[in-house]
Write a protein that holds these residues in place. Structure first.
Motif, PDB file in Angstrom:
ATOM      1  N   HIS A  36       0.822  -1.216   0.000  1.00 27.54           N
ATOM      2  CA  HIS A  36       0.000   0.000   0.000  1.00 27.54           C
ATOM      3  C   HIS A  36       0.857   1.269   0.000  1.00 27.54           C
ATOM      4  O   HIS A  36       0.321   2.382  -0.061  1.00 27.54           O
ATOM      5  N   HIS A  40      -0.585  -0.340  -4.456  1.00 28.86           N
ATOM      6  CA  HIS A  40      -1.995  -0.024  -4.184  1.00 28.86           C
ATOM      7  C   HIS A  40      -2.115   1.424  -3.692  1.00 28.86           C
ATOM      8  O   HIS A  40      -2.398   1.688  -2.526  1.00 28.86           O
ATOM      9  N   PRO A  54      -7.382  -0.513  -1.879  1.00 26.75           N
ATOM     10  CA  PRO A  54      -7.217   0.266  -0.648  1.00 26.75           C
ATOM     11  C   PRO A  54      -8.488   0.291   0.198  1.00 26.75           C
ATOM     12  O   PRO A  54      -8.417   0.206   1.430  1.00 26.75           O
TER      13      PRO A  54
END
Length: 412
Positions: A36, A40, A54
């Motif tokens: 992330h 992402h 997310p």
């Protein structure tokens, strides 16, 4: 102990006995959040493909935090720190109450994030604040709260566990008293969540603070439990994220980190489904095994903590004094005063140990810990205090080495 046997951040450094200050980020947490920070990258509020992962990760993390404390996912609000969560709880409840002179009750050994917010509420919102005393063990007497409550009380804020002594407050009793007078109960569980079992339903709390960097997640990740039906004024206004209580694009990476840390803590505490089934079976077939399973990480840390205490007491007979309750405290926390040497001098003489004192240094002059002072300790004893807090990577060898070093420094 579950997970990695060693931590790269601790390699080659002093023995880390300051887990109540912060914790190393667990490598499993880093691994979970890394995608992330790279692939992402989307906004969780976006409706297109880049927002899907997310958004899903954010909600999964919310569920993991909720599971750790026995809450519903929709009752978890992500924040950037425990201090912000405390602010949302206290300021939010006071303003939402609509009372012209709201009464807030806290206690003397509370974290500055709560005490200074209370002071701000007095200055800015005409609040009346009562600070309850604590006994010599650092605990609030429920009778003192009962005497302080009145018809104008909107909120009581008492921490679950003290950061210096580990003292565990009688939260369920305090919450019941607050509710009898129509007040909310906020609990800062920064030190407790992940170290011991915390269940919001069993405690009866309305608001509860969880902090990531106290349980092996990065700094900047925290959450506030807000019981369904509790009205709060938002802490940040804007786009309506986090149930309208904290606007701003959510940080999915930090939420994932907090959620993963919560999940790992739940496993260490035996709150995962497999652990529940194993304990149920063991209770029926082998009661002794059941006790071992229920113990988990808290039992391991308690044994190490008590070994450290025993070694110090035997190596410095008559000179070592426990600060805080003997039993009702966190399993990882040992706060002691050693006669004949100041805490900061002891730690300076043992560079192979990383620990802390509760005293503050101003222009070269040390002042006693406000927590220990509120407990009635003399200035000399408070200035002699050191806090030794253990965690996931503490080992028996660490305890032996630390005890030897402290004893040698105190007898030099």
């Amino acid at each position: 102990m579950t997970g990695p046997a060693s931590h790269p951040g601790l390699a080659g450094g002093p023995i880390f006995l300051d887990y109540n200050a912060t914790t190393p980020v667990d490598p499993r947490v880093t691994e979970a959040m890394l995608p992330h920070l790279t692939d992402h990258f989307g906004n969780p509020s976006s409706s297109h493909l880049y927002g899907e992962r997310p958004r899903a990760a954010l909600e999964r993390a919310r569920g993991q935090v909720a599971a750790l404390i026995g809450a519903r996912p929709r009752e978890v609000v992500f924040t950037a720190s425990g201090s912000e969560a405390d602010l949302l709880a206290l300021r939010g409840a006071v303003i939402a109450s609509g009372r012209p002179r709201p009464h807030v009750i806290t206690q003397a050994t509370e974290h500055p994030a709560v005490l200074q917010t209370c002071q701000a509420l007095e200055r800015l919102h005409d609040a009346h604040v009562t600070v309850l005393p604590v006994g010599g063990d650092g605990l609030v007497d429920p009778a003192a709260l009962a005497a302080a409550l009145d018809e104008d009380t909107v909120l009581v804020s008492v921490m679950a566990a003290n950061n210096e002594t580990g003292a565990l407050q009688p939260i369920a009793d305090l919450a019941a008293l607050a509710h009898e007078h129509g007040a909310l109960l906020h609990c800062d569980a920064a030190q407790a969540a992940g170290k011991i079992g915390v269940d919001v339903e069993a405690l009866g709390v309305d608001l509860l603070t969880v902090v990531g960097h106290k349980m092996y997640a990065p700094k900047g990740a925290a959450a506030l439990y807000v019981r369904d039906g509790v009205a709060l004024e938002p802490v940040v206004y804007g786009g309506g994220q986090e149930g309208g209580l904290r606007a701003g694009t959510e940080n999915a990476a930090l939420a994932v980190a907090l959620g993963t840390a919560a999940d790992l803590a739940a496993r260490d505490l035996g709150r995962d489904l497999v652990g529940d089934l194993a304990r149920d079976l063991a209770r029926d077939l082998a009661p002794d095994l059941a006790r071992d399973l229920v113990g988990g990480e808290p039992a391991r840390l308690t044994a190490l903590r008590d070994d450290l205490w025993q070694r110090l007491a035997e190596g410095l007979p008559g000179r070592v004094h426990l600060n805080g309750p003997g039993e009702r405290r966190l399993p990882n926390t040992l706060n002691v005063s050693i006669d004949g040497i100041l805490g900061h001098e002891l730690l300076a003489a043992t560079p192979q140990i990383a620990a802390s004192t509760g005293s503050a240094c101003h222009s070269g002059r040390h002042t006693p810990s406000p927590v220990l002072t509120a407990m009635g300790l003399t200035a000399d004893r408070a200035l002699s205090a050191v806090r030794l807090s253990l965690g996931r990577w503490s080992t028996p060898a660490d305890i032996e080495t630390a005890a030897t070093a402290l004893i040698q420094a105190a007898t030099a």
